[in-house]
Enzyme design. Structure first.
Site, PDB file in Angstrom:
ATOM      1  N   GLY A 138       0.787  -1.002   0.352  1.00  0.00           N
ATOM      2  CA  GLY A 138      -0.037   0.032   0.259  1.00  0.00           C
ATOM      3  C   GLY A 138       0.790   1.050   0.019  1.00  0.00           C
ATOM      4  O   GLY A 138       0.419   2.274  -0.575  1.00  0.00           O
ATOM      5  N   THR A 139       2.224   1.388   0.279  1.00  0.00           N
ATOM      6  CA  THR A 139       2.859   2.725   0.524  1.00  0.00           C
ATOM      7  C   THR A 139       3.496   2.991  -0.636  1.00  0.00           C
ATOM      8  O   THR A 139       3.549   3.958  -0.918  1.00  0.00           O
ATOM      9  CB  THR A 139       4.233   1.922   2.133  1.00  0.00           C
ATOM     10  OG1 THR A 139       4.077   2.156   2.996  1.00  0.00           O
ATOM     11  CG2 THR A 139       5.179   3.174   1.683  1.00  0.00           C
ATOM     12  N   GLN A 153      -7.585   1.749   4.588  1.00  0.00           N
ATOM     13  CA  GLN A 153      -8.755   1.138   5.717  1.00  0.00           C
ATOM     14  C   GLN A 153     -10.004   1.124   5.622  1.00  0.00           C
ATOM     15  O   GLN A 153     -10.550   0.323   6.154  1.00  0.00           O
ATOM     16  CB  GLN A 153      -8.479   1.847   6.701  1.00  0.00           C
ATOM     17  CG  GLN A 153      -7.226   2.772   7.913  1.00  0.00           C
ATOM     18  CD  GLN A 153      -6.464   1.001   8.660  1.00  0.00           C
ATOM     19  OE1 GLN A 153      -7.473   0.354   8.807  1.00  0.00           O
ATOM     20  NE2 GLN A 153      -5.744   1.075   8.467  1.00  0.00           N
ATOM     21  N   SER A 169      -4.378  -1.664   0.299  1.00  0.00           N
ATOM     22  CA  SER A 169      -2.879  -3.018   1.268  1.00  0.00           C
ATOM     23  C   SER A 169      -3.464  -3.976   1.388  1.00  0.00           C
ATOM     24  O   SER A 169      -4.172  -3.922   2.298  1.00  0.00           O
ATOM     25  CB  SER A 169      -2.778  -1.706   2.374  1.00  0.00           C
ATOM     26  OG  SER A 169      -1.312  -2.901   2.849  1.00  0.00           O
ATOM     27  N   ALA A 170      -3.399  -5.115   0.520  1.00  0.00           N
ATOM     28  CA  ALA A 170      -4.466  -6.449   0.760  1.00  0.00           C
ATOM     29  C   ALA A 170      -4.091  -6.647   2.288  1.00  0.00           C
ATOM     30  O   ALA A 170      -5.384  -7.076   2.986  1.00  0.00           O
ATOM     31  CB  ALA A 170      -3.623  -7.301  -0.123  1.00  0.00           C
ATOM     32  N   HIS A 171      -2.837  -6.591   2.558  1.00  0.00           N
ATOM     33  CA  HIS A 171      -2.649  -7.199   4.251  1.00  0.00           C
ATOM     34  C   HIS A 171      -3.593  -6.211   5.346  1.00  0.00           C
ATOM     35  O   HIS A 171      -3.771  -6.922   6.092  1.00  0.00           O
ATOM     36  CB  HIS A 171      -0.793  -7.175   4.842  1.00  0.00           C
ATOM     37  CG  HIS A 171      -0.694  -5.725   5.575  1.00  0.00           C
ATOM     38  ND1 HIS A 171      -0.827  -5.757   6.345  1.00  0.00           N
ATOM     39  CD2 HIS A 171      -0.540  -4.939   5.002  1.00  0.00           C
ATOM     40  CE1 HIS A 171      -0.144  -4.256   7.150  1.00  0.00           C
ATOM     41  NE2 HIS A 171      -0.192  -3.596   5.251  1.00  0.00           N
ATOM     42  N   CYS A 197       5.640   7.964  23.614  1.00  0.00           N
ATOM     43  CA  CYS A 197       6.610   6.748  23.910  1.00  0.00           C
ATOM     44  C   CYS A 197       6.536   5.358  22.921  1.00  0.00           C
ATOM     45  O   CYS A 197       7.825   4.523  23.538  1.00  0.00           O
ATOM     46  CB  CYS A 197       6.454   6.685  25.733  1.00  0.00           C
ATOM     47  SG  CYS A 197       4.849   6.069  26.129  1.00  0.00           S
TER      48      CYS A 197
END
Lengths: 478, 478
Positions: free
Chosen positions: B69-70, B177, B194-196, B320
């Site tokens: 996807g990136t 998403q 993005s498939a995952h 953090c």
């Protein structure tokens, strides 16, 4: 079916399959996360990196996993060139690199850089001395494949790497074809490879950047893989890639010897079994599983189809099998025949019987294809005909316009192998010393007419522009 | 273990696993080859493309498979911006986009382009009118996510797409998403996914470019995937991605309703079960499976570890928990509390019991973490102390140097949530109308001190530079 195209993509190694299945269950989570599934994924990723680094002969933190070998090359060339921009913008490649390297070089040129393409000899290898002479004070990066993907010829990587080191220039080695067999020797600086070439899954490449090599990743920032390979890690495939690399390496020495003997059989016997064949590539300094030959008077696409029908999957660098209708740039750079080209690349495990079946089937397939396109029968040119123009003859000399001692073959609009077939048909009709002028606009003619002359012992005089395409002049000398 | 981080990566859908296994056997060859194995691979690739295109609602020839996807976002933004370079070099993004979009925008700026970042409201949504006002004659491309990955808020994509169309500007939608739930509505021009994220495998992204959208792929040329996604096709994963997208869509309506009810439970009950919690994101216009909340006086990393020990895998936007020690840019853009931040993103199939177990475990985990860091007990500020400086008081007004009616809290060098805890401890020691000056150099303080004031009904007066870090001024008003 016998699949003889391992140089394109090798079937999945059983260990790759096992690794992939295991990692589908254990390695789907984000390795950058702190929870259990993420930590497990991180462990798998670290282990895969250590395994791959050991096989490459580098430190784990020098190696990142990319999404393909092509991406490894693209990003490696771009990052290394950018990292040394202050030194200069000169790039060196060989003329027989994989398209991913040559396309990177084109991109480099388009962005204002300069590129030297080092030529190869007739076996497909660069001369290390000639490569070294291309190094300049402004050379940012040099690229050389470890071995050629189309003809299997090994390049003098160690010598070139040493010359590059002496000049302070990083060398990027495209090891796609060889990494499954052995580590790349010599003091190279960057290395790219592709898992599906060694029996790993698709979707995984390796990019190695030695410590101390200046590297500036291009493209948008991304924190994954040391900032050198954007996108969520394809972990199951990475695990499978690393496991299969280790597995194929364990089998490499024995399997290399076995495949080398099988390809040696093909190298030796094809010219005995089939007339008018040129086996190309270095006979000794070559990969174990690749052998490539070209058959005069044969249409590569038809040959591939007929071999497929006979149960053999091979590839070809003939023009008619490429989308651009140009012969393979590798064959072109070597200056060898491109028509009727066949690359046999045996996957590890290929049974000897399959190779014997191939050798048994090939002669009939080739002669069937030749018959269909009306190829000349027999190897030697026919006796001089009584054609008036041909009989007039013309002493040797520079190319010139059609003259009295010249026959013209108009093959404009005809595709490979027709222009060469027509040339072969007509050459016997001119006297020794006479010329044939072949008019052709097929890209393959530029390569195949000189190659035919070389094979046939005729003299290629050169090329002249013509109304459509070019005129290729050949003098009959025997 | 309950895995509640589907927004990072969803476990593999059973159909994806089946598809992958089948395609490992049938789809490992090069789909551009002419032989049997290649033709079979080509058929699988074509079928996967048709399936994915149907789910997206586009033509198959508008969709290419990328390696993530990136990569789809990087290449989509770069290609669309380059395709419209003549129009101008202005890019619009929202301030809560995925890092792949924001990093693409940074890259665009570094290359000489300009970027407008459209702000979001406290729920994390852009205002469509405000987005539309950012459109300019030189706008090459606009980008908007379909829904936010950290808080689940849906964006007004249809309205923004219509405004973009009216202005003649292509809109790229990052649908990472939402695509598993439904097609993206509206006249968008480009789409990335993005498939995952939907239960497909890692290693597959989608890039859709509508016909008629000017698109100039960047980077070295590569003939695969219409020249828009370099590298050998990751076919088994592509087959698995397409099959699982169809499968999750078939289950989407029922599963969305079920998960929405579960996340609604979390939204409603966490504030009842745990004091000093802010649930963030739009309560209605949101993805079914994501709910995000922040807990005052809690260290996000410790909270994640304790939840992990209790058997829950969640993520956090707390400073953090990030490598940069800055709070999530999404929470920052929304202006909400970042400390003790938890994102619960339920994978399809999450049993209701798991959510109940989470709700049962959370209060104890949070109070344990609070105890350890010495958080104030109870919600209301303590009664004014007798501290002399605090007792002197000071009427409301602009921030100023330490005065008589002011207490100074020196939290320099202390990390989130300590500065806020110190503020909460001291506020009761100044009289109503008095001020507390918190000195802090932790990035989270800039977000969390105003957010604390908002939650506590105190007045945030502003920030001033200090010797180290900043001084944050708060007036006690209740």
């Amino acid at each position: 079916m016998s699949y003889f195209d391992a140089a394109s993509a090798a079937p999945l190694h059983p260990v790759a399959r096992q690794g992939l299945l295991a990692a589908l269950d254990e390695g789907w989570a984000d390795p950058s996360r702190l929870y259990r599934e993420g930590r497990r994924a991180r462990l798998l990723l670290d282990a895969a990196r250590a395994t791959a680094a050991e096989a490459v002969g580098c430190r784990p933190d020098e190696l990142v996993f990319t999404s393909s070998g092509t991406r490894a090359v693209h990003d490696g060339v771009a990052g290394a060139a950018a990292g040394r921009r202050r030194v200069g913008r000169h790039l060196i490649v060989s003329s027989v690199e994989h398209s991913s390297v040559l396309h990177s070089a084109e991109r480099h040129t388009a962005a204002g850089g300069s590129v030297t393409e080092v030529a190869v000899g007739r076996t497909g290898a660069v001369d290390a001395g000639e490569y070294a002479r291309a190094l300049r004070p402004d050379t940012a990066l040099a690229c050389l494949q470890s071995a050629n993907h189309e003809v299997g010829t090994e390049q003098p990587v160690t010598e070139v790497a040493e010359a590059c080191r002496a000049a302070g220039v990083p060398l990027l080695v495209d090891a796609a074809q060889s990494l499954g067999w052995a580590p790349v020797p010599g003091p190279w600086s960057l290395l790219a490879a592709s898992a599906h070439k060694w029996g790993g899954p698709a979707g995984v490449g390796l990019l190695v950047v030695r410590k101390g090599v200046r590297f500036a990743p291009q493209g948008p920032a991304d924190e994954r893989e040391s900032g050198r390979a954007a996108g969520f890690e394809n972990l199951p495939a990475i695990v499978a890639a690393a496991a299969s690399l280790r597995a194929v390496r364990a089998e490499a020495a024995a399997e290399a010897a076995r495949l080398r003997e099988l390809t040696e059989r093909i190298r030796a016997r094809v010219p005995e079994l089939v007339a008018d064949v040129e086996v190309v590539g270095d006979p000794l300094r070559r990969l174990p599983g690749i052998v490539t030959f070209s058959c005069l008077y044969v249409d590569g696409e038809t040959l591939l189809h007929e071999l497929d029908r006979a149960g053999f999957s091979v590839s070809s660098g003939s023009s008619c099998t490429s989308s651009t209708l140009t012969p393979s740039h590798v064959l072109r750079a070597m200056g060898v025949l491109s028509e009727g080209n066949v690359r046999v690349s045996l996957p590890p495990g290929t049974p000897a019987e399959d190779v014997e079946r191939f050798l048994a089937a090939l002669p009939g397939v080739v002669s069937g294809v030749r018959e269909r396109v009306g190829a000349p029968v027999g190897a030697a040119p026919a006796a001089p005909g009584t054609d008036a123009a041909a009989a007039a003859g013309e002493p040797g000399g520079a190319p010139s316009g059609p003259g009295a001692g010249e026959r013209v073959v108009d093959a404009v609009g005809r595709r490979c192998p027709i222009p060469v077939i027509e040339l072969a048909r007509v050459i016997g009709q001119v006297p020794v010393g006479g010329t044939v002028r072949v008019l052709a606009d097929d890209e393959a003619a530029r390569l195949d007419i000189p190659a035919w002359c070389e094979m046939r012992g005729q003299r290629y005089l050169g090329e002249e522009p013509a109304d459509r395409g070019s005129a290729y002049l050949v003098r009959r000398v025997s």
